[in-house]
Design an enzyme around this catalytic site. Structure first.
Site, PDB file in Angstrom:
ATOM      1  N   CYS A  18       5.357   5.470   9.193  1.00 33.90           N
ATOM      2  CA  CYS A  18       4.715   5.316   7.896  1.00 33.90           C
ATOM      3  C   CYS A  18       5.748   5.539   6.792  1.00 33.90           C
ATOM      4  O   CYS A  18       6.390   6.581   6.745  1.00 33.90           O
ATOM      5  CB  CYS A  18       3.571   6.316   7.731  1.00 33.90           C
ATOM      6  N   LYS A  72       4.891   3.049  17.601  1.00 39.87           N
ATOM      7  CA  LYS A  72       4.957   2.050  16.532  1.00 39.87           C
ATOM      8  C   LYS A  72       6.259   2.234  15.756  1.00 39.87           C
ATOM      9  O   LYS A  72       6.518   3.300  15.198  1.00 39.87           O
ATOM     10  CB  LYS A  72       3.748   2.170  15.599  1.00 39.87           C
ATOM     11  N   GLY A 118       2.482  -7.868  12.341  1.00 36.31           N
ATOM     12  CA  GLY A 118       3.084  -8.168  11.045  1.00 36.31           C
ATOM     13  C   GLY A 118       2.749  -9.574  10.593  1.00 36.31           C
ATOM     14  O   GLY A 118       3.254 -10.548  11.133  1.00 36.31           O
ATOM     15  N   GLY A 119       1.843  -9.684   9.647  1.00 34.30           N
ATOM     16  CA  GLY A 119       1.620 -10.962   8.970  1.00 34.30           C
ATOM     17  C   GLY A 119       0.865 -12.031   9.730  1.00 34.30           C
ATOM     18  O   GLY A 119       0.999 -13.223   9.430  1.00 34.30           O
ATOM     19  N   ASN A 137       0.823  -1.211   0.000  1.00 32.18           N
ATOM     20  CA  ASN A 137       0.000   0.000   0.000  1.00 32.18           C
ATOM     21  C   ASN A 137       0.852   1.254   0.000  1.00 32.18           C
ATOM     22  O   ASN A 137       1.989   1.257   0.465  1.00 32.18           O
ATOM     23  CB  ASN A 137      -0.973   0.005   1.186  1.00 32.18           C
TER      24      ASN A 137
END
Lengths: 283, 308
Positions: B131, B166, B246-247, B72
């Site tokens: 980000c 984060k 994550g995942g 994304n």
């Protein structure tokens, strides 16, 4: 080996094999893909990537083997860039996304819409013509003027062949009767004594007017409406840009086709939509 | 003792360790309510900044099936905190445990967003220093330990609400950044945000994302997330709670993060599907089954076990 369908994956490049001026500022395209596309159902949509410019959701007007037909009205830079594409150019397709129309049997099928909404309604008409008693299919189309009636010739030809009943109208009276498509729909509902299902697609304000009309008639056993007139980003349920309130349904996966029962629970239906920022905007 | 999924992350308590990650299913109160009702422990909003942003041109999100992942470049699309406040208020009225993700291009912007929302009884603020899809702020902050320390310290002085940081995996030494955040006074570390990534179409001969470059989430990054959580736990031990992200696509993945050292997990990409409710149910069933088999009564018993 040709894959059997279009997966939800990165865009697959297809080549434009046909392009024609469909109506005012609206082009039709046939796009050939390296996969088969028959599995798509009326009401589902694709994301069309115009390389280097934009990607946007788009209804499916037709399909055959590996060829997808779409109709694109000028609505912004992405659609404008698509209008400049020619036969032989490449565009990317992701899909197929969303829940389709689900027509029941033995009812009057009343298809009503305008503008880009005619795209999924064209495919639905074709599907119904293959399966249904021809007399029961009615298509109501409205536009500002004759040159803006999408697929006019296509619908008129099937009407003349007695395969559907086509009711056209324009705001200026340049074709059909002068007024909104809801007028003819209402006349039909007043006279009809058998169960009907309304399928609608187009600008949401129009859908709300159709919905309010349909609610008045007990013989309308269901309404299935495409809320695709909203901002969509991912198309597969991840970003939630197209969420409706207060249910939290995402138009791209929980819709775009919603039935009466669901439409009644969507409080922002016809009231406001969310912009790409998430901000609400009155419809 | 009766088995309980109740999870503690510093002062924050949730009914289970599964938290909706920021950026997926987080743009409106209605979808966040729905995800809490689906059974998650808490939800995190899309990252909110000082003013409205459209984000980057589309395509900005698409799936990469081969590696069960998503790329994304949404680029922090949001309506700005003043407008989004209304959605947060509805969430809180509905008693949905809400964490608000906030971002800024600099310290002043982080301050403004926090000041504008800190009166709300949210569970925590998650500071998005990571980000990859923005020129200013984002990883630019998250890769600079001095900036991280300065901003966390400043916000710490302004609120007693929990502050989670984060972290970006796109650094050479995550411990250095994490230590700066801890020193600044944060209440938990969240690892990891997306990995820098890109996809080029070989026929169009150009990057597919409108912003060209993006961030990768999904199954492909899980081993990276596990490694970072493991490294962080190795360094900090019980000094600071860790939240693994994550995942996560299966209940087993949640257990793996807990074993690596996480107190809770965030789940995003795998919930971005037609039936997220089913996913949450599968996760929950698997966690309970594992706890029963292994005779664990609480989530905290699992945290960090892989280090023993």
């Amino acid at each position: 080996m040709t894959k059997q369908t279009l997966p939800n994956d990165k865009p697959i490049m297809g080549v434009i094999v046909e392009k024609w001026l469909e109506c005012f500022e609206t082009y039709g395209f046939k796009i050939e893909l390296p996969v088969k596309v028959q599995s798509a159902k009326p009401g589902q949509f694709i994301m069309l990537w115009v390389p280097g410019v934009d990607e946007f959701p788009l209804g499916i007007a037709g399909l055959k083997n590996s060829i997808l037909e779409v109709g694109i009205a000028k609505m912004g830079p992405g659609t404008e860039a698509m209008h400049n594409k020619e036969v032989g150019d490449l565009v990317g397709i992701r899909g197929f996304y969303g829940k389709p129309f689900v027509p029941p049997e033995d009812v009057n099928h009343l298809l009503i819409g305008g503008g880009f909404g005619m795209t999924p309604l064209k495919l639905l008409t074709k599907t119904l013509m293959n399966n249904e008693n021809k007399q029961n299919i009615h298509v109501f189309e409205g536009a500002r003027s004759k040159d803006r009636l999408m697929y006019l010739k296509w619908f008129r030809d099937f009407h003349n062949q007695g395969k559907i009943n086509f009711h056209a109208c324009t705001d200026d009276g340049s074709y059909g009767y002068q007024g909104f498509p809801t007028a003819d729909l209402e006349i039909f509902l007043q006279e009809s004594e058998t169960p009907s299902v309304i399928y609608a697609a187009g600008p949401e304000k129009m859908l709300k007017a159709i919905f309010d009309l349909g609610k008045k008639y007990d013989d309308v056993i269901d309404m299935q409406m495409s809320l695709a007139d909203r901002y969509m980003r991912c198309g597969f349920g991840a970003c939630s840009s197209c969420t409706v309130d207060p249910t939290g349904w995402r138009i791209c996966v929980d819709g775009p086709i919603f039935s009466t029962e669901k439409l009644e629970k969507i409080s922002d239906f016809g009231v406001y939509k969310r912009l790409e920022t998430g901000e609400k905007k009155r419809i | 003792m009766i088995m309980s999924l109740t999870t503690k992350i510093g002062d924050v308590t949730t009914r289970n360790p599964m938290i909706l990650a920021s950026g997926v299913l987080g743009t409106t109160y209605s979808i966040l309510n729905r995800m809490y009702e689906a059974g998650l422990g808490a939800v995190i909003t899309k990252s909110i900044g000082v003013k409205s942003r459209n984000g980057h041109p589309n395509p900005s999100v698409f799936a990469l099936n081969e590696i069960r992942s998503v790329i994304n470049s949404v680029g922090l699309a949001n309506p700005g905190y003043q407008i989004f406040r209304e959605d947060i208020e509805i969430l809180l009225k509905n008693s949905t445990p809400t964490i608000v993700s906030i971002f800024g291009e600099n310290k002043e912007e982080f301050q403004e967003v926090l000041e504008g929302l800190k009166d709300l009884p949210v569970l925590a603020f998650e500071l998005n220093f990571s980000c990859p899809n923005t020129e200013k702020g984002g990883t630019q902050i998250g890769t600079d330990p001095d900036l991280v320390y300065e901003i966390v310290k400043d916000l710490r002085e302004k609120t007693s609400t929990s502050l989670w940081v984060k972290l970006t995996p796109n650094v050479s030494d995550i411990i250095e950044i994490a230590a700066a955040a801890v020193k600044g006074g944060c209440d938990a570390l969240v690892a990891i945000n997306t990995l820098k990534a890109m996809v080029i179409d070989i026929h169009a001969k150009q990057p597919i994302l409108g912003y060209k470059k993006g961030g990768l989430s999904g199954a492909a990054i899980k081993p990276v997330g596990i490694r970072y959580v493991y490294d962080l736990y190795e360094h900090f031990g019980n000094k600071i709670p860790l939240i693994g992200v994550g995942g996560i696509f299966r209940g087993e993945d949640i257990i793996e993060y807990l074993l690596a050292g996480a107190s809770a997990v965030e789940i995003g990409t795998s919930l971005g599907v037609a039936y997220p409710e089913n996913m949450v149910r599968f996760f929950q069933t698997k966690i309970k089954k594992y706890m029963k088999e292994q005779q664990y009564d609480s989530i905290s018993e699992i945290t960090g076990r892989a280090h023993k």
